[in-house]
Scaffold this motif. Structure first.
Motif, short mmCIF file in Angstrom:
data_model
loop_
_atom_site.label_atom_id
_atom_site.label_comp_id
_atom_site.label_asym_id
_atom_site.label_seq_id
_atom_site.Cartn_x
_atom_site.Cartn_y
_atom_site.Cartn_z
N LEU A 143 1.40 39.28 20.08
CA LEU A 143 1.72 38.82 18.73
C LEU A 143 1.05 37.47 18.47
O LEU A 143 1.04 36.60 19.33
CB LEU A 143 3.25 38.66 18.59
N GLU A 144 0.49 37.35 17.28
CA GLU A 144 -0.08 36.06 16.88
C GLU A 144 0.64 35.56 15.64
O GLU A 144 0.95 36.35 14.74
CB GLU A 144 -1.57 36.26 16.56
N ILE A 145 0.94 34.28 15.64
CA ILE A 145 1.53 33.70 14.42
C ILE A 145 0.51 32.69 13.89
O ILE A 145 0.27 31.64 14.49
CB ILE A 145 2.89 33.02 14.72
N TYR A 146 -0.07 33.08 12.78
CA TYR A 146 -1.14 32.28 12.20
C TYR A 146 -0.73 31.89 10.78
O TYR A 146 -0.45 32.74 9.95
CB TYR A 146 -2.44 33.11 12.18
N ASN A 147 -0.68 30.61 10.55
CA ASN A 147 -0.26 30.09 9.23
C ASN A 147 1.02 30.77 8.73
O ASN A 147 1.09 31.25 7.61
CB ASN A 147 -1.37 30.30 8.19
N ALA A 250 -0.21 26.92 19.70
CA ALA A 250 -1.35 26.18 19.13
C ALA A 250 -1.13 24.69 19.42
O ALA A 250 0.02 24.23 19.55
CB ALA A 250 -1.40 26.43 17.63
N GLY A 251 -2.20 23.95 19.53
CA GLY A 251 -2.08 22.55 19.92
C GLY A 251 -1.80 21.63 18.76
O GLY A 251 -2.32 21.82 17.65
N SER A 252 -0.98 20.62 19.03
CA SER A 252 -0.75 19.62 17.99
C SER A 252 -2.01 18.77 17.86
O SER A 252 -2.72 18.53 18.84
CB SER A 252 0.44 18.74 18.38
N GLU A 253 -2.26 18.36 16.68
CA GLU A 253 -3.47 17.54 16.51
C GLU A 253 -3.29 16.52 15.40
O GLU A 253 -2.56 16.73 14.44
CB GLU A 253 -4.67 18.45 16.21
N ARG A 254 -3.97 15.39 15.63
CA ARG A 254 -4.01 14.36 14.59
C ARG A 254 -5.31 14.56 13.84
O ARG A 254 -6.39 14.55 14.45
CB ARG A 254 -3.96 12.98 15.22
N ASN A 272 1.09 21.93 12.98
CA ASN A 272 1.95 20.75 13.17
C ASN A 272 3.35 20.99 12.59
O ASN A 272 4.35 20.57 13.18
CB ASN A 272 1.32 19.52 12.52
N LYS A 273 3.38 21.68 11.44
CA LYS A 273 4.67 21.93 10.82
C LYS A 273 5.53 22.84 11.72
O LYS A 273 6.71 22.57 11.95
CB LYS A 273 4.44 22.60 9.45
N SER A 274 4.92 23.89 12.23
CA SER A 274 5.71 24.82 13.05
C SER A 274 6.12 24.17 14.37
O SER A 274 7.21 24.42 14.89
CB SER A 274 4.96 26.13 13.30
N LEU A 275 5.25 23.28 14.90
CA LEU A 275 5.61 22.57 16.13
C LEU A 275 6.75 21.58 15.86
O LEU A 275 7.61 21.35 16.71
CB LEU A 275 4.40 21.84 16.72
N SER A 276 6.75 21.04 14.65
CA SER A 276 7.83 20.14 14.28
C SER A 276 9.16 20.91 14.20
O SER A 276 10.20 20.43 14.64
CB SER A 276 7.47 19.48 12.95
#
Ligand SMILES: Nc1ncnc2c1ncn2[C@@H]1O[C@H](COP(=O)(O)OP(=O)(O)OP(=O)(O)O)[C@@H](O)[C@H]1O
Length: 770
Positions: A143-147, A250-254, A272-276
């Protein structure tokens, strides 16, 4: 299956670099601690020369550790746990380019650098081969979760099992687990087939390019190995299932560092939103006071619900850079990892029962038991006994037997088999229910209290039949259940067994001189003072119940017991008054007996003296009359003595008779009070008993419109008892029935008045009332 909470295991993996910041990152030899220093004041967002340092305790620090060792330390136990029925989740988290995909999938081009997923697949199939006593089925999903959209990375592969070809949705399962509806499941038989699917899925992943990673994963991926295992040796319907979620986040990034623009920038915002959201879930899970965990905020957290807070062995690999330039992101990753360590999961074995196999097993068992029963019957010469389900004809035969048995045409129902016995019971139950229905119909509209009384299962069918429109069983002491036909008369002495109380009374009568006359016939006869008895002291206590009555279940309590309870509680006051009245009556009766004796003795003496005087006078007649000097006749001394005796005896007789009459009136009155109390006690008990155990008041009133049942005083009569007495018995004293207390007070006052009327010089004094 019960489970114990276990914390999520957390490992740190440092991406190898030539410019490792030794001055900022220190890895002590225990390989479980990481010390980090930073010059940056994170509050002010600018560098200063002050050093802040942090120490992180983890389950392992993987610095310059090979892929093989990483697998051994991080994943091996989780993978093997899946063979015991435990779910497992291994996920990689960290800054973009820190090595998550490398850790999870590895470098596809080099076998040595393959990551956790290919090694896990290898281990799974090795285990499948080794465990020859079990059969396994292994399925894969990717499974992939993309956007915030879920994509099936293996949808292009044919032959996949999918519950829905359309949109994928996370669904929550009954046990607290989650699954993705619509995600294809692919059965794989060996490592190679499994790797084909892995690489196929990897190919379908969305890759982007930015400053930190040329092949940056722009999505979260969950590769799941589903394992089902059944024993080959045990013919058990039980089987276990487990799933291994291998998650490459997916990796967090600035954005400033990655320099992302356009599509890649938008992807970064989603990531970033989903990692948050993931961080929020971890914070909630780590805080035991939090009741709500916001799993549903994002597809990622919802899909990982059972991995983060469920029955799963969960391991986190936090990937970090070793360079000083990434120290802030490294610190952020380490803080997340530390929080994750506080999260507890409850791993438990996923054991199931296969319904088809269970039915098959039970069928086999039934067959075996049947054969054994048939063998038993043969050995005990019970040939021909069948335990098969009865045919319609056989059921009809049993029904007919039960009917004949109930009507008395059949003495007993022969026992043939278990199934026949069960059918006999079923037929009895039918009869009972039919009778209950009839009774309900006879009692009119539905009434909850009638229902309650009707739902009390009678002990026998006969009892039910007896209660329908016919007189109930005549219980001891004249109590009856059900309706009495007008033709049926009360026979007081029906009960063959005397109650304990009655037995005691009979014993005391033997000892004394008590008459056996029944209570109803007891009257104080003024004309027969010498026959005054104590039989009126006999109470109407209920007699022994019939044995079957005593052993009834779900039926009213025996009246004997109920009457004793009633006397002790609800009817205690009236019972106390009755006892006191009986005591007074007993006392007056004794006095009356003494007076009777006195009168009789005096009368005998009177007769004797009269006779003596007559004799004396007859003798004197021949001798002539003595006269005084004045010529008056003079009595001789002997005659004078007899005359004086006679006079005194007459006076005594008159006085005793006066006392006797007044005492007799008192006895009569006391007897009346005793009878009244007794009647009231019985009436109130009868009403209480019927209301408590048999029928509600409104049903009672219906029942009581008919003829009086044996031993049953109509309630309306009982309620107006005192009025009736006032009108009809001609007593000189009014009785007030407002309460038993006023009743008793009035009674005492009356007795005192009677006592006051007696002359003080009477030979017989009343004992003061208590
Ligand atoms: N431990 C390691 N040993 C050797 N090479 C590594 C290691 N970790 C990462 N790399 C290399 O670093 C690069 C980036 O790694 P990777 O793609 O795994 O990062 P990532 O965390 O998945 O990034 P993203 O989040 O952007 O997808 C790859 O070329 C990978 O081969």
């Amino acid at each position: 299956m019960s489970s114990q909470a276990s914390p999520v295991k957390v490992f740190i993996r440092i991406r190898p670099t030539a410019s490792f910041a030794h001055e900022l990152i220190e890895c002590p030899p225990d390989q479980q601690t990481l010390k980090v220093r930073s010059r940056k004041d994170s509050n002010k967002g600018k560098r200063n020369n002050q050093l802040s340092s942090w120490v992180f305790q983890l389950n392992g620090v993987l610095d310059n550790v090979s892929q093989e060792d990483t697998y051994d330390r991080v994943a091996r136990s989780v993978v093997l746990g899946a063979f015991a029925g435990y779910n497992g989740t291994i996920m990689c988290f960290g800054q973009t380019g820190a090595g998550k995909t490398y850790t999870m999938t590895g470098a596809a081009e080099t076998y040595k650098h393959r990551g956790i997923i290919p090694r896990a697949l290898q281990e799974v199939f090795q285990e499948v081969e080794h465990r020859a006593d079990h059969t396994f089925s292994v399925h894969l999903s990717f499974l992939e979760i993309y956007n915030e959209t879920m994509v099936d990375l293996l949808s292009s592969i044919k032959k996949g099992k999918s519950s829905n070809s359309g949109v994928l949705t996370v669904i929550e399962e009954p046990g607290g687990g989650v699954s993705v509806k619509g995600l294809s499941l692919h059965l794989v038989h060996n490592e190679e087939e499994a790797l084909n699917l892995l690489f196929e899925g990897e190919m379908n992943r969305i890759i982007g390019q930015h400053a930190l990673n040329k092949h940056s994963s722009r999505s979260h991926c969950i590769f799941t190995i589903h394992i089902e295992s059944r024993s080959r040796t045990l013919s058990d319907a039980k089987y276990i299932t487990s799933k291994l979620n291998l998650v490459d986040l997916a990796g967090s990034e600035r954005l400033g560092k990655t320099g992302s623009e356009g599509q890649v920038q938008m992807e970064a915002m989603y990531i970033n939103k989903s990692l948050s959201f993931l961080e929020q879930v971890i914070l909630a899970l780590a805080d035991s006071r939090r009741e709500h965990v916001p799993f549903r905020q994002s597809k990622l957290t919802h899909a990982l619900k059972d991995s983060l807070g469920g029955n799963c062995n969960t391991v986190l690999v936090a990937n970090i850079y070793g360079e000083a330039a990434q120290i802030e992101e490294t610190l952020s990753t380490l803080r997340f990892a530390t929080r994750m360590k506080c999260v507890q999961t409850k791993p438990s074995i996923n054991e199931h029962v296969d319904p088809v196999l269970q039915v098959r097993r039970l069928e086999k068992e039934i067959q075996f038991l049947k054969e054994e029963l048939s063998m038993c019957n043969t050995l005990t010469n019970r040939v021909g006994v069948s335990n098969e389900i009865l045919s319609e004809r056989q059921v009809e035969e049993v029904r007919s037997q039960v009917q004949r048995y109930l009507s008395g045409l059949l003495d007993e129902i022969p026992i043939v088999s278990i199934t026949q016995i069960q059918e006999v019971f079923a037929q009895f139950k039918k009869v009972v229910l039919e009778q209950q229905k009839k009774l309900r119909e006879q009692l009119g509209p539905r009434n909850p209290r009638v229902e309650k009384a009707m739902n009390t299962t009678p002990s026998t069918v006969a009892e039910v039949q007896g209660s329908v429109g016919a007189v109930g069983e005549v219980e001891s002491c004249g109590y009856g259940l059900g309706l009495a036909k007008s033709s049926q008369k009360h026979q007081r002495n029906v009960s063959p067994k005397p109650s304990k109380a009655r037995k005691d009374k009979q014993i005391s009568r033997k000892e004394g001189t008590v008459s056996q006359a029944p209570v109803e016939n007891t009257t104080v006869q003024a004309e027969q003072p010498l026959n005054i008895t104590e039989s009126d002291m006999t109470t109407h206590e209920p007699q022994q119940q019939a044995p079957e009555e005593q052993h009834r279940t779900d039926s009213p309590p025996p009246k004997t017991e109920a009457f004793e309870d009633f006397k002790a509680e609800r009817g205690s006051e009236i019972n106390r008054i009755l006892k006191e009245n009986k005591a007074v009556l007993s006392e007056r009766t004794t006095q009356l007996r003494i007076l009777t004796d006195v009168i009789n003795t005096t009368k005998r003496d009177l007769d004797y003296i009269t006779y003596e005087l007559r004799q004396f006078r007859e003798r004197k007649q021949g001798q002539g009359q003595f006269v005084s000097a004045e010529g008056e006749p003079v009595l001789e001394e002997a005659e004078l003595s007899l005359v004086m005796q006679l006079k005194e005896l007459k006076n005594r007789y008159r006085q005793a008779y006066e006392d006797f009459r007044s005492t007799k009136t008192e006895v009569s009155y006391c007897q009346h009070l005793v009878n009244q109390c007794r009647t009231r006690l019985l009436t109130e008990f009868e009403r209480w008993y019927n209301e408590s155990f048999l029928f509600p008041g409104d049903v009672l009133s219906v029942l009581e419109t008919g003829p009086v049942r044996p031993g049953h005083i109509p309630v309306d009569k009982a309620l107006t008892l005192m009025d009736d007495e006032e009108q009809s018995d001609g007593l000189p004293h009014k009785l007030h029935a407002d309460s038993t207390a006023s009743f008793y007070n009035a009674y005492n006052r009356t007795l005192k008045r009677v006592r006051h009327l007696h002359t003080p010089d009477t030979s017989f004094h009343y004992t003061a009332l208590k």
